[in-house]
Scaffold this motif. Structure first.
Motif, PDB file in Angstrom:
ATOM      1  N   TRP A   1      12.259  12.056  -2.623  1.00 18.63           N
ATOM      2  CA  TRP A   1      11.120  11.435  -3.310  1.00 18.63           C
ATOM      3  C   TRP A   1       9.964  11.344  -2.332  1.00 18.63           C
TER       4      TRP A   1
ATOM      5  N   SER B   1       6.330  13.464  -7.010  1.00 20.36           N
ATOM      6  CA  SER B   1       7.701  13.020  -6.710  1.00 20.36           C
ATOM      7  C   SER B   1       7.736  11.533  -6.333  1.00 20.36           C
TER       8      SER B   1
ATOM      9  N   VAL C   1      12.196  15.068 -11.085  1.00 27.54           N
ATOM     10  CA  VAL C   1      12.305  13.767 -10.418  1.00 27.54           C
ATOM     11  C   VAL C   1      12.173  12.609 -11.419  1.00 27.54           C
TER      12      VAL C   1
ATOM     13  N   GLY D   1      10.501   8.959  -7.799  1.00 25.63           N
ATOM     14  CA  GLY D   1      11.916   9.296  -7.663  1.00 25.63           C
ATOM     15  C   GLY D   1      12.770   8.046  -7.526  1.00 25.63           C
TER      16      GLY D   1
ATOM     17  N   TYR E   1       8.259  18.121 -12.358  1.00 24.32           N
ATOM     18  CA  TYR E   1       8.630  16.812 -11.810  1.00 24.32           C
ATOM     19  C   TYR E   1       8.405  15.674 -12.803  1.00 24.32           C
TER      20      TYR E   1
END
Lengths: 475, 438
Positions: free
Chosen positions: A338, A344, A315, A347, A289
């Motif tokens: 997100w 995350s 992300v 995002g 991520y």
């Protein structure tokens, strides 16, 4: 070394055909004649997929996104022998071809999802079906997603009705080295072998970040931190490099006729997978991520001499799009997921288009049995968000995110991902603009065979759904 | 009189920035392609007059005076109402300290009140707001017992630091597989638990001061929970009951024979279409997720995206919820869009464009008691969104938003991140940390 290994594979495949059975690696010492050396079964669990019956079909008066970034208005597509035989505005079709007048509707290549758990986390998602994570150790590169795929997962039929014709099934992200992924044709089959994409390379699923350190740290085992993640990556890759060296030496002896059966190195399935990566035959699909971690992984790959085919979820790819471009690594992303975990949190809705705009390879992926039915909509969402932010990306370009780009990252771009002549006849005829929320496939062909037809109600119903409430419904 | 020629968010923001007072502003939107949220047919060239935070008039023709916003034919809808939401309760789903939706170690269940936990400064609220969400009906999840506590409704108005609207409006109750698991392993146990708890609550309601007298010490319901459930029995709080399987829906509908004042909202309802006539006859509203078409469990075997369309066709009032999504922000228009798309598949049932928009505006507002919300009709709260395209298309986005007549900022933490990393922006020669977008 890759070329040598390939030559050996061919040689032993021929040997296999000759003697019809694979021998184990445990044969005792023998003379140096290479025909008497222990053989390894190449390509076990091989694909048994063969295209279903098709007829020569010509789709006329169609607007086409070709998956490679091209668009044809009022075009014609000819599918012959299961392949794309011609595409353009002026196409000569055989007189006996089945003619479909698209009436200005849209045609695209079948969608490719590079990140799915259909079959290994199937519906119904009862514990007995949980086969996607071998959560018994952080390094399980020896396990293979194909051995956990239940072909009766009703999710495959939903994805087909949404225009998905090829999908890559990955092990989960609990482990640093999660195991091998498998690329499937989205055809109903009794066995996973009946779905396997012939000749598609395996992948190695790796994972960064929160999941591995949480799963094993909570058991008081390594890794319990991102430091531990990287240490264990490095420890494992170092083993793989040494293993690769041993086998390269052996292969060289086989090649020059000096090999003795007693000297054959011990086979280690875990390291076999990693050797395949080092040799470029197995493609790394890396769950990751955060931007800083992806940068670390790219350095890790350089340290040990392999390539990351794609980061998945990615992300924060937008923060390091330049590095992705530089390393030739794709990013497979959601349009707008997100906030469901710390990694995350950053995002943004422009992630996919920003990665694309930097010249890197952007992919829309699902990781979800509902999301896989909406990859066209997610791409439309990302496209619009990018253009709203000042970019100028064309719709036909956005279709590469679910066309050629995932095909490249899976090593199958010479066969699928676009409607180029000679490629598999994986085709979707949509009932509207395929980037609209209102569009649904009318017909879906795989290798030229019609396998979904909304109009006639032709749709697969898995064994599981037979005799259940809602059997055969439009879903 | 001043006319703002509508050509995107920037123009509006700039114009409003000059004139915006702290209080709600009076203005008129002209040339709107209006979908008013009630399910009524779309109307072009509409004029919407806003006075004191309310819709004063909806008609045609020019503005009488004051600030004029020319929508230039763009779609205008009421603000979206996000039911089944966790906005304000979750900042980062996986970070327990910022996730208020579960209370598995609490001795209380029904007594929990989400109003006590809502954080209007959550960045998720800004993210949802610029997607057109103006009201949210938020609730926690049952974790220990069948009961998840009281949900609440909030406004997403950035100018209002106290966004709570309806506190303790409804109680969340898990039945079906989840209820069975929480109650000890079977549906029979879940109903035994539910009926015992409700009868305890009835005892509390009869004589609160004597509640617990003579009971054994292993009583299963705390006083606080009994007090909370007494409001479910007398109908002053609705019971939002999570249930999917057709037979479970039928069984839940029977509760009203014992508790006639109970107001039930069915939530989830994956197999609702199989018993749609019975739900309609019981006059019980439903909130459901459009994108469910897999037998994810043995209680959703008949799941189909025709579910909502078929229930609506049978006369059930159905609002959309976006529960169970991976992100904390809803995808309401996309969810509603599936319902329109479904109607275009042979053999399937969907909703009209206007019905689908009603399912994410006026219908959830009505179900959860947000009177005067989710519609653009005279007297309604002036929650208004102008869109840059068809509101249900994933490619579309709001260009201007008002809540109670207050112009809303079109920024969020995400837009700041995006602006900081936008490849279209020139490199400053310094690390990104020095770039702080508006």
């Amino acid at each position: 070394m890759s070329r040598l290994r390939m030559a050996l594979a061919l040689a032993s495949a021929a040997a296999l055909t000759a003697c019809a059975t694979a021998q184990a690696d445990t044969a005792g010492p023998k003379s140096a004649s290479s025909s008497e050396l222990p053989k390894r079964a190449e390509n076990p669990y091989a694909s048994t997929y063969a295209p279903y019956g098709s007829q020569t079909t010509v789709i006329e008066n169609a607007n086409i996104y070709d998956g490679a970034g091209g668009k044809i208005m009022g075009g014609t597509l000819l599918i012959e022998g299961g392949k794309v035989a011609a595409i353009g505005t002026a196409v000569d079709a055989p007189a006996d071809a089945l003619r479909i007048d698209a009436g200005g509707k849209w045609v695209t290549p079948g969608i490719i999802d590079i990140h799915s758990h259909l079959g290994n986390y199937p519906s119904p998602s009862v514990d007995a079906h949980s086969d996607g994570n071998e959560v018994t150790g952080p390094v399980t590169s020896e396990v293979e997603a194909q051995h956990g795929v239940w072909p009766q997962d009703p999710g495959f039929s939903r994805a087909l009705a949404a225009g998905v014709t090829t999908l890559h099934i990955l092990p989960g992200s609990a482990n640093l080295f999660g195991g091998r992924g498998v690329t499937l044709r989205n055809v109903p089959a009794r066995t996973v072998q009946g779905m396997k994409f012939p000749g598609a390379p395996d992948s190695l699923k790796m994972a960064c970040g929160e999941n591995p350190k949480r799963v094993y740290g909570s058991q008081g085992r390594m890794p319990g931190s991102r430091m531990g993640n990287f240490a264990l990556y490095r420890i494992t890759w170092q083993k793989a490099v040494e293993y690769d060296r041993q086998w390269d030496a052996w292969d060289e002896k086989v090649e020059n006729g000096t090999a003795k059966a007693k000297d054959i190195p011990k086979r280690d399935l875990q390291l076999d997978t990693l050797r395949g990566v080092l040799d470029g035959e197995i493609l790394v699909q890396n769950h990751c991520y955060r931007a800083d971690e992806m940068a670390g992984i790219l350095d890790l790959a350089k340290e040990f001499g392999y390539k990351v085919s794609a980061f998945h979820h990615a992300v924060e790819a937008y923060k390091i799009a330049d590095l992705l471009k530089e390393n030739g690594t794709c990013a497979a992303m959601w349009a707008d997921w997100w906030g469901f975990k710390m990694e995350s949190y950053d995002g943004i809705r422009e992630n996919i288009p920003f990665v694309h705009a930097a010249g890197a390879c952007a992919i829309t992926h699902s990781d979800d049995d509902i999301g896989i039915q909406r990859l066209n909509q997610e791409s439309a969402k990302a496209l619009a968000d990018g253009n709203r932010a000042g970019l100028n990306i064309l719709p036909e370009t956005a279709w590469t995110w679910i066309g050629m780009n995932p095909a490249k990252a899976l090593g199958i771009d010479d066969e699928v991902g676009s409607l180029e002549v000679g490629k598999r006849g994986d085709v979707v005829l949509w009932n509207g603009d395929p980037l609209s929320v209102y569009a649904r496939p009318e017909k879906v062909w795989l290798d030229g065979a019609l396998l979904y037809d909304a109009g006639s109600g032709m749709r697969p119903v898995s064994d599981f759904e037979l005799g259940q409430p809602g059997e055969g419904d439009t879903k | 009189m001043k006319t703002i020629h509508f050509s995107g968010a920037a123009a509006i923001a700039a114009a409003i920035a000059v004139t915006a007072p702290a209080a709600a502003q009076d203005f008129t939107i002209v040339n709107a392609r209006l979908i008013d949220g009630t399910g009524a047919a779309e109307r072009s060239n509409t004029t919407i007059t806003v006075r004191n935070g309310r819709v004063a008039n909806v008609g045609s023709g020019g503005a009488a005076g004051g600030t004029v916003v020319d929508a230039q034919g763009a779609y205008v809808t009421p603000g979206l109402v996000a039911a089944g939401s966790v906005l304000g309760l979750v900042e980062v789903g996986g970070v327990a300290s910022t996730n208020e939706t579960r209370s598995s170690k609490s001795p209380y269940s029904a007594a929990l009140d989400m109003a006590d936990a809502i954080n209007p400064a959550s960045t998720a609220i800004g993210v949802a707001r610029i997607e057109g969400v103006t009201r949210a009906v938020v609730s926690g999840s049952p974790s220990g017992d069948l009961f998840g506590g009281f949900g609440a409704a909030i406004s997403l108005d950035a100018t209002d630091p106290t966004p709570l609207m309806n506190a303790a409006a409804f109680q969340v109750i898990d039945m079906g597989e989840n209820g069975a698991r929480r109650a000890g392993g079977s549906r029979a146990a879940a109903f035994a638990r539910l009926e015992d708890a409700l009868s305890e609550a009835a005892a509390y309601a009869r004589a609160p001061a004597r509640y617990g007298d003579g009971r054994s010490e292993d009583s299963l319901l705390t006083r606080a929970d009994a007090a909370a459930l007494s409001r479910v029995i007398d109908g002053s709080a609705q019971a939002m009951i999570n249930v999917d399987r057709a037979s479970d829906i039928r069984r839940v509908l029977q509760l009203r024979s014992d508790y006639p004042r109970m107001k039930i909202v069915l939530a989830g309802v994956a197999e609702g279409w199989l018993v749609a006539d019975e739900i309609a006859a019981a006059n019980v509203p439903v909130v459901a997720v459009p994108m469910r078409n897999l037998p994810a469990s043995f209680e959703t075997l008949a799941a189909t995206q025709s579910n909502i369309g078929r229930m609506v066709a049978a006369g059930v009032k159905v609002g959309v919820i976006d529960a169970g999504g991976p992100s904390v922000s809803p995808q309401l228009p996309q969810q509603a869009g599936q319902l329109v798309a479904q109607g275009r598949i042979p053999g399937a049932t969907g909703l009209s464009h206007e019905q689908a928009i009603a399912a994410i505006t006026s219908i959830p507002a009505d179900i959860f008691g947000l009177t005067r919300s989710g519609r653009i009709t005279p007297g309604a709260r002036a929650d208004i969104v102008i869109w840059d395209g068809d509101p249900l298309e994933t490619a579309s986005a709001p260009t201007a938003i008002w809540i109670d007549g207050n112009e809303q900022p079109m920024t969020s933490r995400q837009t700041k991140l995006a602006e900081r990393y936008n490849p279209a922006n020139a490199d400053t020669g310094l690390p990104k940390h020095y770039t702080r977008p508006r």
